[in-house]
Design a protein around this motif. Sequence first.
Motif, PDB file in Angstrom:
ATOM      1  N   VAL A  35      -8.401   9.927   7.492  1.00 57.91           N
ATOM      2  CA  VAL A  35      -9.640   9.757   6.731  1.00 57.91           C
ATOM      3  C   VAL A  35     -10.398   8.471   7.087  1.00 57.91           C
ATOM      4  CG1 VAL A  35     -10.595   9.506   4.396  1.00 57.91           C
ATOM      5  CG2 VAL A  35      -8.848  11.223   4.843  1.00 57.91           C
ATOM      6  N   THR A  36      -9.695   7.381   7.301  1.00 58.70           N
ATOM      7  CA  THR A  36     -10.395   6.103   7.515  1.00 58.70           C
ATOM      8  C   THR A  36     -10.374   5.635   8.965  1.00 58.70           C
ATOM      9  OG1 THR A  36      -8.410   4.879   6.919  1.00 58.70           O
ATOM     10  CG2 THR A  36      -9.968   5.326   5.149  1.00 58.70           C
ATOM     11  N   GLY A 127      -5.942   1.405   6.863  1.00 57.62           N
ATOM     12  CA  GLY A 127      -7.190   1.711   6.178  1.00 57.62           C
ATOM     13  C   GLY A 127      -6.902   2.449   4.889  1.00 57.62           C
ATOM     14  N   ASP A 128      -6.174   1.772   4.005  1.00 61.19           N
ATOM     15  CA  ASP A 128      -5.757   2.367   2.742  1.00 61.19           C
ATOM     16  C   ASP A 128      -5.295   1.237   1.835  1.00 61.19           C
ATOM     17  OD1 ASP A 128      -4.713   5.244   1.564  1.00 61.19           O
ATOM     18  OD2 ASP A 128      -3.566   3.530   0.855  1.00 61.19           O
ATOM     19  N   SER A 129      -5.838   1.188   0.635  1.00 62.78           N
ATOM     20  CA  SER A 129      -5.572   0.029  -0.223  1.00 62.78           C
ATOM     21  C   SER A 129      -4.107  -0.068  -0.641  1.00 62.78           C
ATOM     22  CB  SER A 129      -6.480   0.064  -1.447  1.00 62.78           C
ATOM     23  OG  SER A 129      -6.246   1.239  -2.180  1.00 62.78           O
ATOM     24  N   GLY A 143      -4.645  -3.470   2.499  1.00 59.38           N
ATOM     25  CA  GLY A 143      -5.574  -2.413   2.884  1.00 59.38           C
ATOM     26  C   GLY A 143      -6.830  -2.989   3.504  1.00 59.38           C
ATOM     27  N   ILE A 144      -7.418  -2.245   4.427  1.00 58.04           N
ATOM     28  CA  ILE A 144      -8.609  -2.717   5.143  1.00 58.04           C
ATOM     29  C   ILE A 144      -9.630  -1.588   5.253  1.00 58.04           C
ATOM     30  CG2 ILE A 144      -7.362  -4.479   6.461  1.00 58.04           C
ATOM     31  CD1 ILE A 144      -7.282  -2.569   8.848  1.00 58.04           C
ATOM     32  N   GLY A 145     -10.850  -1.941   5.601  1.00 63.53           N
ATOM     33  CA  GLY A 145     -11.892  -0.962   5.836  1.00 63.53           C
ATOM     34  C   GLY A 145     -11.868  -0.475   7.274  1.00 63.53           C
ATOM     35  N   THR A 146     -12.714   0.501   7.555  1.00 61.69           N
ATOM     36  CA  THR A 146     -12.700   1.121   8.876  1.00 61.69           C
ATOM     37  C   THR A 146     -13.170   0.164   9.979  1.00 61.69           C
ATOM     38  OG1 THR A 146     -12.982   3.286   7.883  1.00 61.69           O
ATOM     39  CG2 THR A 146     -13.603   3.090  10.188  1.00 61.69           C
ATOM     40  N   SER A 147     -14.130  -0.712   9.674  1.00 67.11           N
ATOM     41  CA  SER A 147     -14.550  -1.701  10.682  1.00 67.11           C
ATOM     42  C   SER A 147     -13.360  -2.557  11.088  1.00 67.11           C
ATOM     43  CB  SER A 147     -15.637  -2.624  10.120  1.00 67.11           C
ATOM     44  OG  SER A 147     -16.792  -1.898   9.828  1.00 67.11           O
ATOM     45  N   GLU A 148     -12.499  -2.842  10.106  1.00 70.41           N
ATOM     46  CA  GLU A 148     -11.323  -3.675  10.378  1.00 70.41           C
ATOM     47  C   GLU A 148     -10.244  -2.881  11.131  1.00 70.41           C
ATOM     48  OE1 GLU A 148     -11.636  -6.771   6.668  1.00 70.41           O
ATOM     49  OE2 GLU A 148     -11.103  -4.722   6.200  1.00 70.41           O
TER      50      GLU A 148
END
Lengths: 467, 198
Positions: A35-36, A127-129, A143-148
């Motif tokens: 997903v991410t 990419g998951d909290s 957890g990180i965002g997709t840019s990360e």
Amino acid sequence: MGKTLFDKIWDAHAVTEMSDGPTQLYIDRQFAHEVTSPQAFNSLRERGLSVLHPEKTIATPDHNIPTWNQDMPITDPISKFQVETLTKNCEEFGITLYGLGNNKNGIVHVVGPENGYTLPGMTIVCGDSHTSTHGAFGTIAFGIGTSEVEMVLASQCILQPRPKRMLISIDGDLDRGVASKDIILYIISQLSTGGATGYFVEFAGTAITALSMEARMTLCNMSIEMGARGGLIAPDQTTFDYVEGREFAPKGADWDKALAYWKTLKTDDDAEFDKSHYFKASDIEPMITYGTNPGMGVGITGSIPTLDDIDPAGQASFKQSMQYMGFEPGDQLIGKKIDYVFIGSCTNGRIEDLRTFCDFIKGRKKADDVVAWIVPGSRKVEKQARDEGLIPILEEAGFVMRQPGCSACLAMNDDKVPAGKYSVSTSNRNFEGRQGPGARTLLSSVLTAAAAAVTGVVTDPRTMLQD
Amino acid sequence: MAIEKFSTLTSTCIPLAIENVDTDQIIPARFLKATTKEGFGDNLFRDWRYDKQDQPKADFVLNDPTYSGQVLVGGKNFGSGSSREHAAWALAGYGIRVVVSSFFADIFKGNALNNGVLPVQVSDGFLSQLFAAIDTDAQTTVTVDLPAQSITLDATGASENFEINGYKKNCLANGYDDIDYLLSNKAQIEAWEKTSFY
């Protein structure tokens, strides 16, 4: 002055530091799911970049997969495309993938630890909290965002502002029928859903060190629900015993070297935290949530706060929450009728959780009007449940075990709780619509969910425990 | 991948006086099946914005023609919960450039900055003033000045400074993203790896 465990791991991974900016932190392990990650791979392609260390990322589809008929093609074409995209991206960039049906497939945060990918002292991202789960091993995991995700794929590094340090210490013995899930729901109810924002938490105290590894994972998993960047526990013999012998854990001389290092991973006696909270294990009873964030929880014998208990600025949100849940301020929770029970997720989808559930329901029957989803966290958990003879116990009591995945925790697949229905869930979030549009979630431990599955109403599991 | 530059912005505001707005509300999980970043703005606050029949709910602020603008003003603890960057894509896709609140969740803050959406953290008192001013006059504007790190309620001149680290400020002002920086540090990464335990 001494250092905290968090500082030791952080400092050991700082590649560069900016005076007025984030730390460039080296990442030992990245977990990826369907997903991410796709937009991160797309962007790599657009920039013409490769993955710096494909061997340091492990991928498995989990969020958006069915938990039934996994040997058949995924029926939702959009979900199918997303899962296939992960496969294609992993092939193109040389990343290990445990796809649907693979005997190592499952929820990322279950797969990592059980295969020995999660090791003390590591920095771990996904990419998951709920990546905070891995903090149970004494790691900095967040957890990180997709840019990360893309940053880590491209450079094995991430830019992160250094969080402050918080100690949460719980001493004493837990009462019978109280689990690590109750500890964390209790802490969040005390600190609120933003109470640890900006901090990285270390959990300590005798009530924590007494926990099994799986119970520690449940606890660290929900660190994010009080806003913490992550939560960790110093590794000890319980940790080492869990890790030893896992497929990708160090072996032989490497093991000895690793163990010597891991034993240094603890907070020094004279280290200082930016904030400390102390709780007593004996104050904690089985917990249940009544509202629409994980901080809105009470002891199961308690009642929902009244409007007078709520800060004026929060009253609009509280009222909206009560309206959504169909509850009145001041209501008792015990005896509320429920419709669904969900056992599973990265919070409570491990073998100890299934054992606890089966111990409780053995010799009892599921309430006729309750729909129950029992979802193992991974294929390995599923197999172990079979090998241990848990399936006949489930079936005898009227339950069916599904196939692994994130399932009703976030309801991306077909496992959705219908609008207006109540679900006692062992997952981690009770946000509006989290388990399906209009679904009403009450978070609890496995034991409290098991009691509700049998009685059809919110029940104090302690009243049903046998001697 | 350059992000959109930010310098100063004067805009009317969209008020959302709810606390603990989580990213599941900003973009529900069932809309996370896409493999590109486009189109999320259409589903921003989907379940607060539309009913079961996909009809706009008249009482939700995004459906109220009185309010518009590139600044979303939210209650305390905005962006908690899931790490989904899709929440930042949804806000940016809808046209939001600034989110104002008295408290932000960490992951959301990072995701917003990585997509050229500026999180502006103000005091509880200033946030209350802002909500009151918008309530009185929906056309009231704020000016967000990144170089000066200030937000001003234009009608009264009331102003507050907000924090942003120098690195991220420079990125936003110039449209740089973190990958540019990380790739320029390749030598340091290689040097560090020689000392790595794992």
